[in-house]
Motif scaffolding. Structure first.
Motif, PDB file in Angstrom:
ATOM      1  N   UNK A   1     -42.640   3.814  34.415  1.00  0.00           N
ATOM      2  CA  UNK A   1     -42.582   4.858  35.431  1.00  0.00           C
ATOM      3  C   UNK A   1     -43.884   4.959  36.234  1.00  0.00           C
ATOM      4  N   UNK A   2     -44.991   4.449  35.665  1.00  0.00           N
ATOM      5  CA  UNK A   2     -46.276   4.464  36.388  1.00  0.00           C
ATOM      6  C   UNK A   2     -46.914   3.071  36.396  1.00  0.00           C
ATOM      7  N   UNK A   3     -46.104   2.044  36.213  1.00  0.00           N
ATOM      8  CA  UNK A   3     -46.635   0.680  36.090  1.00  0.00           C
ATOM      9  C   UNK A   3     -47.268   0.160  37.380  1.00  0.00           C
ATOM     10  N   UNK A   4     -46.964   0.818  38.518  1.00  0.00           N
ATOM     11  CA  UNK A   4     -47.544   0.357  39.784  1.00  0.00           C
ATOM     12  C   UNK A   4     -48.866   1.049  40.101  1.00  0.00           C
ATOM     13  N   UNK A   5     -49.335   1.903  39.196  1.00  0.00           N
ATOM     14  CA  UNK A   5     -50.590   2.617  39.430  1.00  0.00           C
ATOM     15  C   UNK A   5     -51.773   1.854  38.832  1.00  0.00           C
ATOM     16  N   UNK A   6     -52.888   1.885  39.525  1.00  0.00           N
ATOM     17  CA  UNK A   6     -54.127   1.324  38.976  1.00  0.00           C
ATOM     18  C   UNK A   6     -54.589   2.230  37.839  1.00  0.00           C
ATOM     19  N   UNK A   7     -55.013   1.628  36.742  1.00  0.00           N
ATOM     20  CA  UNK A   7     -55.428   2.434  35.593  1.00  0.00           C
ATOM     21  C   UNK A   7     -56.914   2.236  35.282  1.00  0.00           C
ATOM     22  N   UNK A   8     -57.482   3.216  34.597  1.00  0.00           N
ATOM     23  CA  UNK A   8     -58.859   3.100  34.111  1.00  0.00           C
ATOM     24  C   UNK A   8     -58.827   2.248  32.847  1.00  0.00           C
ATOM     25  N   UNK A   9     -59.593   1.162  32.861  1.00  0.00           N
ATOM     26  CA  UNK A   9     -59.540   0.180  31.781  1.00  0.00           C
ATOM     27  C   UNK A   9     -60.688   0.403  30.794  1.00  0.00           C
ATOM     28  N   UNK A  10     -60.347   0.968  29.636  1.00  0.00           N
ATOM     29  CA  UNK A  10     -61.354   1.212  28.607  1.00  0.00           C
ATOM     30  C   UNK A  10     -61.417   0.065  27.599  1.00  0.00           C
ATOM     31  N   UNK A  11     -60.619  -0.983  27.828  1.00  0.00           N
ATOM     32  CA  UNK A  11     -60.657  -2.136  26.933  1.00  0.00           C
ATOM     33  C   UNK A  11     -61.950  -2.921  27.117  1.00  0.00           C
ATOM     34  N   UNK A  12     -62.387  -3.031  28.380  1.00  0.00           N
ATOM     35  CA  UNK A  12     -63.610  -3.790  28.658  1.00  0.00           C
ATOM     36  C   UNK A  12     -64.829  -3.061  28.116  1.00  0.00           C
ATOM     37  N   UNK A  13     -64.934  -1.770  28.456  1.00  0.00           N
ATOM     38  CA  UNK A  13     -65.996  -0.939  27.886  1.00  0.00           C
ATOM     39  C   UNK A  13     -65.711   0.519  28.209  1.00  0.00           C
ATOM     40  N   UNK A  14     -66.240   1.401  27.374  1.00  0.00           N
ATOM     41  CA  UNK A  14     -66.035   2.834  27.579  1.00  0.00           C
ATOM     42  C   UNK A  14     -66.700   3.287  28.877  1.00  0.00           C
ATOM     43  N   UNK A  15     -67.913   2.821  29.129  1.00  0.00           N
ATOM     44  CA  UNK A  15     -68.655   3.240  30.321  1.00  0.00           C
ATOM     45  C   UNK A  15     -67.947   2.821  31.607  1.00  0.00           C
ATOM     46  N   UNK A  16     -67.381   1.619  31.603  1.00  0.00           N
ATOM     47  CA  UNK A  16     -66.659   1.150  32.788  1.00  0.00           C
ATOM     48  C   UNK A  16     -65.445   2.036  33.047  1.00  0.00           C
ATOM     49  N   UNK A  17     -64.726   2.384  31.977  1.00  0.00           N
ATOM     50  CA  UNK A  17     -63.566   3.265  32.124  1.00  0.00           C
ATOM     51  C   UNK A  17     -63.944   4.613  32.713  1.00  0.00           C
ATOM     52  N   UNK A  18     -65.043   5.182  32.225  1.00  0.00           N
ATOM     53  CA  UNK A  18     -65.510   6.475  32.736  1.00  0.00           C
ATOM     54  C   UNK A  18     -65.885   6.361  34.213  1.00  0.00           C
TER      55      UNK A  18
END
Length: 206
Positions: free
Chosen positions: A164-181
């Motif tokens: 339902x939200x697969x077309x939205x850009x997401x915050x990626x915390x897999x790479x690193x927590x700081x990058x996600x923030x």
């Protein structure tokens, strides 16, 4: 009293109390000189100081009233991550609607959550294996979409983003927590509340 105002009052209360205490202490000291003119002059200056403290407090409360509100949807099994994220988000000029802070014993959960989503400007959903197994989060997400809230997906493991939200850009915390923030911060600063963030940054720089 609205919670953002209450929170800001608690934050500014030490400033107000400290300022008043300083004014009173200085005034008591000046009275010892027993010079009426000197006391009048000093009282005027101290009054201006107190006025500045009150004006500062009012400005902070107005900021709290206008602050964008973010509701966080998550699985309790991801609480450690969410609390870490919460500490970072609360450094921004936003008001976080977090169920652990907003719900009281005896509150009807579904109704209160729906009200919090209504009140929010942003719906931040933490996507994980745990959340994918939660019917609560699925309902909250559908509710937010139906109410046309700005969805902020946050990915913390390899679980696929809901269709339902697969077309939205997401915050990626897999790479690193700081990058996600930083990605969440950027999304907020480039949103419809951009002017608010700019004003808040200027106020903090003063």
């Amino acid at each position: 009293m609205k919670k953002p105002i209450k929170k800001e009052l608690l934050n500014t209360l030490p400033v107000i109390v400290g300022g008043i205490a300083s004014v009173v202490s200085i005034l008591v000291f000046l009275i010892q000189f027993k010079s009426v003119e000197y006391i009048k002059f000093s009282t005027g200056i101290l009054g201006a100081m107190l006025g500045a403290i009150v004006a500062y407090s009012i400005a902070r409360i107005r900021t709290a009233l206008n602050a964008p509100k973010i509701f966080i949807s998550y699985s309790n099994n991801d609480l450690d991550f969410v609390q870490k994220l919460l500490r970072e988000i609360e450094q921004l000029p936003v008001y976080v609607l977090f169920d652990k802070h907003e719900l009281n014993v005896g509150d009807p959960i579904s109704q209160k959550i729906s009200e919090l989503v209504d009140e929010s400007d942003y719906f931040l959903v933490v996507i994980s294996k745990n959340s994918s197994e939660s019917q609560w989060i699925e309902k909250e997400l559908e509710n937010a979409i139906n109410k046309k809230k700005k969805i902020l997906p946050v990915v913390i493991d390899e679980t696929p983003v809901p269709k339902i939200i697969s077309d939205l850009v997401y915050a990626d915390f897999l790479e690193s927590f700081d990058i996600g923030v930083s990605q969440i911060t950027k999304a907020l600063k480039t949103s419809k509340h951009n002017n608010f963030f700019q004003r808040s940054a200027k106020n903090r720089a003063r």
